[in-house]
Design a protein around this motif. Structure first.
Motif, mmCIF file in Angstrom:
data_model
loop_
_atom_site.group_PDB
_atom_site.id
_atom_site.type_symbol
_atom_site.label_atom_id
_atom_site.label_comp_id
_atom_site.label_asym_id
_atom_site.label_seq_id
_atom_site.Cartn_x
_atom_site.Cartn_y
_atom_site.Cartn_z
ATOM 1 N N GLN A 274 -1.727 36.535 18.459
ATOM 2 C CA GLN A 274 -1.169 36.268 17.129
ATOM 3 C C GLN A 274 -0.277 37.414 16.667
ATOM 4 O OE1 GLN A 274 -4.112 36.095 14.010
ATOM 5 N NE2 GLN A 274 -2.930 34.596 12.822
ATOM 6 N N LYS A 275 -0.713 38.644 16.937
ATOM 7 C CA LYS A 275 0.076 39.808 16.537
ATOM 8 C C LYS A 275 1.092 40.227 17.607
ATOM 9 C CE LYS A 275 -3.271 42.109 13.449
ATOM 10 N NZ LYS A 275 -3.929 43.401 13.146
ATOM 11 N N GLU A 276 1.046 39.607 18.762
ATOM 12 C CA GLU A 276 1.876 39.977 19.905
ATOM 13 C C GLU A 276 1.825 41.492 20.130
ATOM 14 O OE1 GLU A 276 5.775 38.038 21.815
ATOM 15 O OE2 GLU A 276 6.225 39.366 20.126
ATOM 16 N N LEU A 277 0.611 41.951 20.401
ATOM 17 C CA LEU A 277 0.363 43.382 20.508
ATOM 18 C C LEU A 277 0.708 43.925 21.888
ATOM 19 C CD1 LEU A 277 -3.111 43.634 18.735
ATOM 20 C CD2 LEU A 277 -0.834 44.006 17.750
ATOM 21 N N ASP A 278 1.097 45.185 21.915
ATOM 22 C CA ASP A 278 1.131 45.968 23.148
ATOM 23 C C ASP A 278 -0.140 46.811 23.162
ATOM 24 O OD1 ASP A 278 3.620 45.028 23.936
ATOM 25 O OD2 ASP A 278 4.693 46.643 22.917
ATOM 26 N N ILE A 279 -1.000 46.574 24.143
ATOM 27 C CA ILE A 279 -2.272 47.297 24.242
ATOM 28 C C ILE A 279 -2.227 48.113 25.533
ATOM 29 C CG2 ILE A 279 -4.773 47.106 24.409
ATOM 30 C CD1 ILE A 279 -4.558 44.481 22.878
ATOM 31 N N ARG A 280 -2.374 49.419 25.396
ATOM 32 C CA ARG A 280 -2.164 50.319 26.530
ATOM 33 C C ARG A 280 -3.305 51.322 26.656
ATOM 34 N NH1 ARG A 280 4.202 51.587 24.993
ATOM 35 N NH2 ARG A 280 4.841 49.396 24.967
ATOM 36 N N GLY A 281 -3.577 51.707 27.863
ATOM 37 C CA GLY A 281 -4.477 52.826 28.110
ATOM 38 C C GLY A 281 -3.680 54.113 28.249
ATOM 39 N N SER A 282 -4.362 55.228 28.058
ATOM 40 C CA SER A 282 -3.740 56.538 28.237
ATOM 41 C C SER A 282 -4.749 57.441 28.930
ATOM 42 C CB SER A 282 -3.323 57.131 26.894
ATOM 43 O OG SER A 282 -2.671 58.365 27.071
ATOM 44 N N ARG A 283 -4.375 57.923 30.092
ATOM 45 C CA ARG A 283 -5.307 58.714 30.898
ATOM 46 C C ARG A 283 -4.715 60.085 31.229
ATOM 47 N NH1 ARG A 283 -7.399 57.290 37.050
ATOM 48 N NH2 ARG A 283 -9.014 58.897 37.163
#
Length: 338
Positions: A274-283
């Motif tokens: 619905q929000k058209e999110l970018d979901i990312r990890g950071s390591r």
């Protein structure tokens, strides 16, 4: 030489180990300070699924160069103040082939998958030495955790038109706050502790939210004109904050997770779409993140004294871990001084 070891959960000891040799292509470091990281605390508490015990902890390093081996560039010289990039990379996995060596599938971090630096001397490949001319050797031990926060801001592609919420004002979260502010973003700091929030203010946060005593959603709506933050960086690693990040980020926003939750997390996945999110990890962090932190600290604006809660001797290291376990909210960093 002496070394501090976590043998098993809640069980630590000092031990004698052989001093390392300085081979070709290596630099021998005399360790001056080592910071205890949240991963070290989790190892001590038996909550670190990636650790191989028994282990010598430590990957936040302030050191001086003791000696250099053959085939080492001449910009590395004895007595220089340095820190260490504590990650390995295989050069063959998908991450390495894509140039993102910080996320190497086969990474072994000092103090986690291999013995770390909480000992008197270590020998490392010269490529892993990060020079820090102009910094105190103590402040060199603050570079690695801040670089992890810097890297998360790069992953979020923060710019000067963004409003960024950072959840968690430990050392890594503070690194994210600094980097986001340096990029010109408006920064919202969220934590349970007012003292940590005040430090966040001194590092560039312009809105402080105590999630224990305030209605975070209402305050965010007020601060962002009902839109929500463009970016949320999660630097805690708990199920509630994982969910909070997705719930509070603006439509078409970016969510970056640094911490990892120790239990399963349930999401309303419709928000992803619905929000058209970018979901990312950071390591971890890349070499350029280390250099950016060193340059920032060299400017002398960071109140580093506020970031160090305790300094302790090697003999007190076990006691310090227990003190941190007893009151985790009140600790930024514990430095073990050699």
């Amino acid at each position: 030489m002496k070394a501090f070891q976590i043998i098993s959960p809640l069980h630590t000891a000092l031990k004698e180990i052989d001093a390392p040799a300085c081979r070709a292509g290596e630099v021998l470091l005399r360790i001056r300070y080592v910071g205890f990281c949240g991963s070290d605390l989790n190892t001590y508490l038996g909550r670190n699924p990636m650790v191989r015990m028994p282990v010598i902890p430590g990957h936040e390093v302030g050191a001086t160069i003791e000696a250099v081996g053959t085939d080492v560039p001449d910009f590395l010289r004895p007595e220089q103040h340095v820190t260490v990039n504590p990650y390995t990379n295989c050069g063959k996995c998908a991450a390495c082939r894509n140039g993102r060596v910080n996320a190497c599938e086969h990474n072994e971090t000092f103090g986690v998958q291999r013995d770390g630096t909480m000992t008197e001397f270590v020998a490392v490949p010269w490529q892993k030495v990060v020079t820090a001319d102009g910094l105190s050797v103590r402040d060199c031990a603050l570079v690695e955790p801040m670089s992890v926060g810097f890297h998360a801001v790069s992953r979020a592609q923060v710019t000067d038109i963004d409003t960024v919420m950072v959840i968690g004002c430990g050392m890594i979260g503070l690194g994210a706050i600094v980097r986001a502010a340096l990029r010109g973003a408006k920064v919202i700091a969220v934590d349970l502790d007012d003292e940590k929030l005040e430090v966040a203010r001194s590092l560039g946060a312009t809105c402080l939210l105590n999630s224990k005593t305030e209605d975070v959603h209402a305050r965010l709506m007020e601060y962002t004109g009902g839109l929500g933050p463009d970016v949320v960086i999660e630097a805690v690693g708990s199920a509630p904050t994982y969910v909070m990040a997705v719930q509070e980020v603006a439509f078409t926003g970016r969510v970056v997770y640094i911490g990892y939750a120790k239990s399963d997390v349930s999401f309303q996945t419709k928000l992803f779409v619905q929000k058209e999110l970018d979901i990312r990890g950071s390591r971890n962090a890349l070499p350029e993140d280390f250099r950016a932190v060193v340059r920032y600290l060299q400017q002398g604006h960071c109140p580093t004294d506020k970031l160090v809660t305790y300094e302790a001797s090697l003999e007190q290291a076990g006691e310090m871990l227990q003190r941190w376990a007893d009151d985790p909210a009140k600790v930024f960093r514990i430095l073990v001084k050699f």
